[in-house]
Design an enzyme around this catalytic site. Structure first.
Site, PDB file in Angstrom:
ATOM      1  N   TYR A  85       0.620  -1.214   0.176  1.00  0.00           N
ATOM      2  CA  TYR A  85       0.197  -0.103   0.273  1.00  0.00           C
ATOM      3  C   TYR A  85       0.650   1.526   0.132  1.00  0.00           C
ATOM      4  CZ  TYR A  85      -4.086  -3.029   1.349  1.00  0.00           C
ATOM      5  OH  TYR A  85      -4.846  -3.681   1.242  1.00  0.00           O
ATOM      6  N   GLU A  94     -24.544   3.712  16.001  1.00  0.00           N
ATOM      7  CA  GLU A  94     -25.178   4.077  14.749  1.00  0.00           C
ATOM      8  C   GLU A  94     -25.595   5.138  14.645  1.00  0.00           C
ATOM      9  OE1 GLU A  94     -26.582  -0.878  14.515  1.00  0.00           O
ATOM     10  OE2 GLU A  94     -27.915   0.244  15.876  1.00  0.00           O
TER      11      GLU A  94
END
Length: 393
Positions: A298, A373
């Site tokens: 990466y 959430e």
């Protein structure tokens, strides 16, 4: 445009999507059911899509206005899970043994599908094109580079990219963003040390690869402490050592594996070169043979200055300037969004998902990781805002 009410209206749907993905985790390039669910949702919303890199998906939304019709913005979500047994006690716990969404990619998918629904509903308010990129294998091979090779950023060509990652160290309701280097580059390596095996009582008749390997491990640490500029972060980690079968046997071979992490091109070249030179040099000095492989993995993730400004402005409209935090230091972990950022001006930011009152405090990549959430709605709103700002300005 004020789309907050639209987003609030679909909050339950976004949460349901996140929990559905959480219960059915799949590893890199195995996300076939995940990919089907993404396509199913896009079909349901009347959004065209294309397939990339086995399990990757790119949804495409075209605005109806003539203004800015040549502009193209890409948004990215990763879709793979991790090989971890989940220990959370919740109704949406992973149903797949040994696999878990322990890095929040389930939330990323739910956010991007929520963005898809809102933007598709409001196509009359903007021109240009939005590409919704669902990337496989972020945790392993970096699916982004395969998607790029297959043309996901072309036809039409993406001008700017935006990505996010939930972060359990940042309170829900806040984000962190940084100019310049955001994540490190990585170079995994494998060092094979070959000696001559023999009886542990008679080492002079052998060439001991364990002694050679031990010297290599110790010497590698001097690269960061004595050769890299002390103002530049760098890490060399030897993560595994394998060799030998019994206490009284000198083995023939020892294998080391590890990883290099750096934050600029010069240090990356220096450290990879010196790891090879030191390992081979110690092998020669102690009469053994060393084979070394260093992977070019990466790249560094570099945020574009103008893209950062656009994201900041969008986020301030949603959560207020006091909740848009400056990321002080880059992360030494890697992020495959870097492949996109190497191709087009990009911005990558961290979306807070910590909530101590709800007990959401555990680190990513652990069996107890979870997200608040409520952060999903904020993620949808900020992503929608940067798109609308870019395609209506």
């Amino acid at each position: 445009m004020d789309f907050k009410n639209d987003i609030i209206d679909i909050k339950d749907e976004i949460v349901r999507l996140r929990r559905m993905f959480h219960m059915k985790p799949e590893l890199g390039f195995e996300e076939y059911e995940t990919s089907k669910e993404i396509k199913k949702y896009l079909n349901q919303e009347g959004i065209a899509y294309e397939s990339y890199a086995k399990t990757g998906v790119c949804g495409i939304i075209r605005g109806n206005l003539e203004s800015n019709k040549e502009r193209v913005i890409g948004l990215r979500s990763d879709i793979d899970a991790l090989p971890i047994d989940e220990n959370n006690k919740c109704s949406y716990k992973s149903t797949v043994k040994g696999k878990m969404h322990a890095c929040g990619h389930d939330g990323h998918m739910a956010i991007l599908l929520g963005v898809a629904k809102i933007l598709n509903k409001n196509r009359d308010l903007f021109g240009g094109t939005v590409k919704l990129i669902f990337e496989p294998a972020e945790e392993t091979k970096g699916g982004s580079r395969f998607m790029i090779k297959e043309g996901v950023l072309k036809n039409p060509d993406v001008d700017i990219m935006c990505g996010l990652h939930v972060d359990e160290n940042i309170n829900s309701g806040q984000i962190e963003i940084k100019h310049g280097a955001v994540n490190a580059a990585s170079n995994p390596f494998k060092i094979e040390v070959i000696g001559i095996g023999g009886h542990g009582a008679y080492p002079a008749a052998s060439i001991d690869p364990i002694v050679i390997a031990s010297n290599i491990v110790t010497a590698l640490q001097s690269i960061v402490s004595r050769e890299v500029n002390p103002l530049n972060p760098a890490v060399i980690t030897v993560g595994s050592i394998n060799g030998g079968t019994a206490a009284n046997i000198i083995p023939e071979k020892v294998t080391l594996t590890g990883i290099i992490r750096t934050l600029n091109k010069n240090d990356r070249q220096l450290v990879t070169r010196r790891v090879k030179e030191i390992a081979e040099g110690i092998g020669l000095t102690l009469r053994g043979k060393v084979n070394i492989e260093i992977e070019e993995s990466y790249p560094m993730l570099i945020n574009d200055k103008n893209a950062v400004s656009k994201l900041k402005n969008a986020a301030i409209k949603i959560i207020g300037e006091e909740n848009v935090l400056e990321q002080e230091y880059p992360h030494m972990g890697v992020e495959s969004f870097a492949y996109f950022a190497n191709e087009v001006p990009s911005v990558f930011y961290f979306l807070g998902c910590r909530n101590e009152k709800k007990g959401i405090i555990h680190p990513a990549h652990s069996s107890l990781f979870d997200i608040d959430e409520d952060a999903l709605v904020i993620g949808v709103a900020i992503q929608c805002q940067i798109v609308l700002d870019y395609l209506t300005s």
